[in-house]
Motif scaffolding. Structure first.
Motif, PDB file in Angstrom:
ATOM      1  N   VAL A 122     -11.803  -7.486   8.022  1.00  0.00           N
ATOM      2  CA  VAL A 122     -12.495  -6.389   7.324  1.00  0.00           C
ATOM      3  C   VAL A 122     -11.940  -6.201   5.924  1.00  0.00           C
ATOM      4  CG1 VAL A 122     -13.039  -3.928   7.357  1.00  0.00           C
ATOM      5  CG2 VAL A 122     -13.048  -5.244   9.502  1.00  0.00           C
ATOM      6  N   THR A 123     -10.610  -6.093   5.810  1.00  0.00           N
ATOM      7  CA  THR A 123      -9.987  -5.804   4.511  1.00  0.00           C
ATOM      8  C   THR A 123      -9.668  -7.052   3.713  1.00  0.00           C
ATOM      9  OG1 THR A 123      -7.758  -5.823   5.476  1.00  0.00           O
ATOM     10  CG2 THR A 123      -8.955  -3.721   5.489  1.00  0.00           C
ATOM     11  N   ASN A 124      -9.650  -8.204   4.383  1.00  0.00           N
ATOM     12  CA  ASN A 124      -9.288  -9.478   3.742  1.00  0.00           C
ATOM     13  C   ASN A 124      -7.883  -9.446   3.159  1.00  0.00           C
ATOM     14  OD1 ASN A 124      -9.940 -12.175   3.108  1.00  0.00           O
ATOM     15  ND2 ASN A 124     -10.425 -11.606   0.993  1.00  0.00           N
ATOM     16  N   MET A 125      -7.015  -8.613   3.751  1.00  0.00           N
ATOM     17  CA  MET A 125      -5.617  -8.549   3.344  1.00  0.00           C
ATOM     18  C   MET A 125      -4.755  -9.128   4.457  1.00  0.00           C
ATOM     19  SD  MET A 125      -5.507  -4.734   1.652  1.00  0.00           S
ATOM     20  CE  MET A 125      -3.789  -4.932   1.170  1.00  0.00           C
ATOM     21  N   ASP A 158       5.942  -6.053   4.636  1.00  0.00           N
ATOM     22  CA  ASP A 158       4.600  -5.460   4.666  1.00  0.00           C
ATOM     23  C   ASP A 158       4.589  -3.940   4.549  1.00  0.00           C
ATOM     24  OD1 ASP A 158       5.547  -4.611   7.091  1.00  0.00           O
ATOM     25  OD2 ASP A 158       4.120  -5.739   8.316  1.00  0.00           O
ATOM     26  N   ARG A 195      -5.394 -13.142   7.609  1.00  0.00           N
ATOM     27  CA  ARG A 195      -5.968 -11.992   6.900  1.00  0.00           C
ATOM     28  C   ARG A 195      -6.893 -11.221   7.834  1.00  0.00           C
ATOM     29  NH1 ARG A 195      -5.421 -11.775   1.402  1.00  0.00           N
ATOM     30  NH2 ARG A 195      -4.336 -13.566   0.476  1.00  0.00           N
ATOM     31  N   HIS A 196      -6.922  -9.929   7.642  1.00  0.00           N
ATOM     32  CA  HIS A 196      -7.786  -9.070   8.452  1.00  0.00           C
ATOM     33  C   HIS A 196      -9.240  -9.335   8.070  1.00  0.00           C
ATOM     34  CE1 HIS A 196      -9.560  -5.448  10.231  1.00  0.00           C
ATOM     35  NE2 HIS A 196      -8.467  -5.380  10.976  1.00  0.00           N
ATOM     36  N   TRP A 205      -2.338  -9.496   7.355  1.00  0.00           N
ATOM     37  CA  TRP A 205      -2.352  -8.501   8.432  1.00  0.00           C
ATOM     38  C   TRP A 205      -1.197  -8.728   9.395  1.00  0.00           C
ATOM     39  CZ3 TRP A 205      -4.895  -8.931  13.664  1.00  0.00           C
ATOM     40  CH2 TRP A 205      -4.923  -7.699  14.312  1.00  0.00           C
ATOM     41  N   PRO A 232       0.818  -1.224   0.000  1.00  0.00           N
ATOM     42  CA  PRO A 232       0.000   0.000   0.000  1.00  0.00           C
ATOM     43  C   PRO A 232       0.845   1.265   0.000  1.00  0.00           C
ATOM     44  CG  PRO A 232      -0.016  -1.046   2.164  1.00  0.00           C
ATOM     45  CD  PRO A 232       0.674  -2.000   1.239  1.00  0.00           C
TER      46      PRO A 232
END
Length: 568
Positions: free
Chosen positions: A236-239, A190, A233-234, A241, A152
């Motif tokens: 909420v974001t499904n990324m 990350d 994976r988070h 984490w 990101p």
């Protein structure tokens, strides 16, 4: 979508001279070379994504060959680029060339049957093909590029994250992968920390990054490797984490938030008070003199400075992500805040210089002196700001997080400020000395105690005007101590409420200002009464019927006092 044409082709993915690999390591570290290739390939990829030149007409596409990034080129033309600086034994002043075929594809080498570029001039005319060897790191380079594209925040936008990423590539990402047959979560970066291969079902830990505001580098972040060999994976974001919540010292964070709130409240209150004070000084002509002109410019510098501090604390200090992105807008606010801060000190210096000059010089050309004050108060800080900005921009370090990191260049501002404060101390001593001398000469019957009270009162008034309260807390105590918290609270109160203090002392509590304002208020009330009286008189006259001369006389007698008032 336009994409990068990847052309390592087993030839120029990795550069090695005809000598041995040991000779290569003596010239440059292979991992340094890998990092340079990766950076070049990333920016070449970004150029391909943002460029419109690959669209429309037939052209050879933007391509990275392991050494250089080739622009989109029309068929039949020859592309030219500078020789890459990261390649060993190369002449960076020369150029490399590459032919775009008539079919819109890069022309392959006839002997090798693959697409290569001509780097002969980069090696002082030696044959390019003698300078390369068929060693492939294309898979690793592509993996690292894909990792960069998924982040990101780009590591190259921040010096600290770039250093962390480079170290991660050296120590972890370029190392051989485990071959034990066990299930592992893959090594990754990350954006903040480096995570090695982790066995399924275990938890990886890494030191908290020291360059993130509010993080304690003595603590550890963690990343969970699930049983299926995938990073957690988070929800909420499904990324994937990484948990950095453990890096935050919540007690210290809450205290810093309260301090920021105190600054924000203080600057906001001071801003309102200063705006009202400036309006008063500008509206009443009776208050116009050299002294109030200096006051108005001091108030204006405080207003602009406080306004920028409010923006800083709301848009930057309370949003660490903004500081991390380090955008031009954020750095511009930083520069403007420091420029206006110096303007504050310079106008405080002008206040002290004017008071000292009035007491020391019998005949004073005040108009000429005011012009000098404009140059000192507004012009001089601009010169310092231009010098600071140019040096800070060209610096190799300390350019991250909106320039919040300490830098030696901050003394471009701090030096003149310290000198102005020391000179104001001398002004204060001399002003009080002259004041005591005059009090002794013109003894009004108050005695020694009365003279001392006047002198103390004068000092207390001059200290915030000249900014000398900053000298009361010259050194910051050690971080994490009780003394540091006391220091932060007192510093926040003194700094943020200084504008309010100056507005109170020199406007709202000033006898001359109060007299003018009260006179204006009295005039307004009197005019209001006149309007009411005049209206009442007209109503009274229209009420009585005009039936006879005697009635008219009575009417005039009744109404006459109202007419008298209305004519005043």
């Amino acid at each position: 979508m336009t994409t990068l044409s990847w052309e390592c082709n087993k030839v120029v993915c990795e550069i090695v001279t005809e000598q041995t690999n040991d000779d290569l390591s003596s010239v440059t570290d292979a991992k340094d070379f890998l990092l340079a290739q990766l950076k070049e390939s990333y920016f070449c990829h970004q150029k391909a994504l943002s460029s419109e030149s690959n669209k429309g007409d037939l052209k050879c596409p933007i391509a990275f060959d392991g050494w250089g990034c080739w622009e989109a080129t029309p068929p039949g033309n020859v592309a030219v680029i500078s020789c890459p600086s990261f390649v060993p034994e190369i002449d960076v002043n020369e150029v490399a060339t590459r032919k775009c075929g008539e079919n819109g594809d890069w022309t392959p080498d006839e002997a090798l049957g693959i697409k290569v570029a001509n780097y002969s001039l980069c090696f002082n005319g030696s044959s390019f093909l003698r300078k390369i060897e068929q060693i492939s790191n294309q898979d690793l380079l592509e993996d690292l590029l894909n990792l960069l594209l998924a982040l990101p925040l780009l590591p190259y936008e921040n010096t600290n994250t770039e250093l962390t990423f480079s170290q991660c590539v050296r120590d972890v990402l370029s190392s051989p992968k485990p071959d034990s047959g066990e299930l592992y979560c893959p090594r990754t970066f990350d954006g903040w920390s480096c995570w090695n291969d982790t066995e399924a079902g275990l938890v990886a830990r890494a030191p908290c990054p020291h360059f993130i505001p509010g993080f304690n580098p003595n603590r550890q972040a963690y990343k969970v490797c699930e049983e299926d060999g995938q990073w957690l994976r988070h929800p909420v974001t499904n990324m994937t984490w990484s948990n950095y919540t453990t890096c935050i010292d919540y007690e210290d964070f809450a205290f810093r938030q309260r301090i920021n709130t105190l600054y924000l409240v203080g600057y906001s209150i001071s801003l309102v008070a200063l705006v009202v004070a400036l309006i008063i000084f500008s509206y009443f002509r009776a208050l116009k003199c050299t002294r109030t002109i200096i006051h108005k410019h001091l108030f204006l510098s405080f207003i602009l400075s406080n306004l920028l501090w409010v923006v800083w604390y709301t848009a930057v200090a309370q949003r660490p992500v903004v500081a991390s992105k380090n955008k031009m807008t954020c750095r511009t606010i930083h520069v403007l805040v420091h420029n206006l801060l110096v303007c504050n000190y310079m106008w405080m210096f002008c206040e002290g210089l004017y008071l000292h000059t009035v007491l020391a010089v019998a005949f004073l050309a005040e108009d000429r002196l005011v012009n000098w004050f404009f140059g000192i108060g507004w012009g001089f800080p601009v010169l310092l700001t231009v010098l600071y900005t140019s040096l800070r921009t060209s610096a190799d370090d300390g350019t991250d997080h909106c320039w919040l990191e300490d830098s030696v260049y901050i003394w471009i501002f701090n030096g003149p400020v310290c000198v102005s404060l020391l000179v104001n101390v001398l002004f204060l001593v001399n002003i009080v000395r002259v004041l005591l001398k005059k009090l002794n000469t013109t003894n009004t019957g108050h005695g020694r105690s009365g003279q001392t009270k006047k002198a103390v009162r004068a000092i207390l008034i001059l200290i915030p005007l000249l900014g000398l309260h900053y000298l009361l807390l010259p050194f910051r105590p050690s971080r994490g101590t009780l003394a540091e918290k006391v220091y932060d609270v007192i510093s926040a109160l003194f700094t943020s409420f200084q504008g309010l203090c100056v507005a109170l002392l020199f406007c709202f509590c000033n006898n001359e200002v109060l007299t003018v304002v009260n006179r204006k208020w009295s005039d307004v009330r009197l005019m209001s009464r006149r309007k009411k009286t005049s209206s009442y008189a007209v109503t009274s006259m229209s009420y009585f019927p005009r039936s006879s001369p005697s009635d008219v006389g009575s009417q005039f007698v009744l109404s006459e006092p109202f007419f008298r008032i209305s004519r005043v």
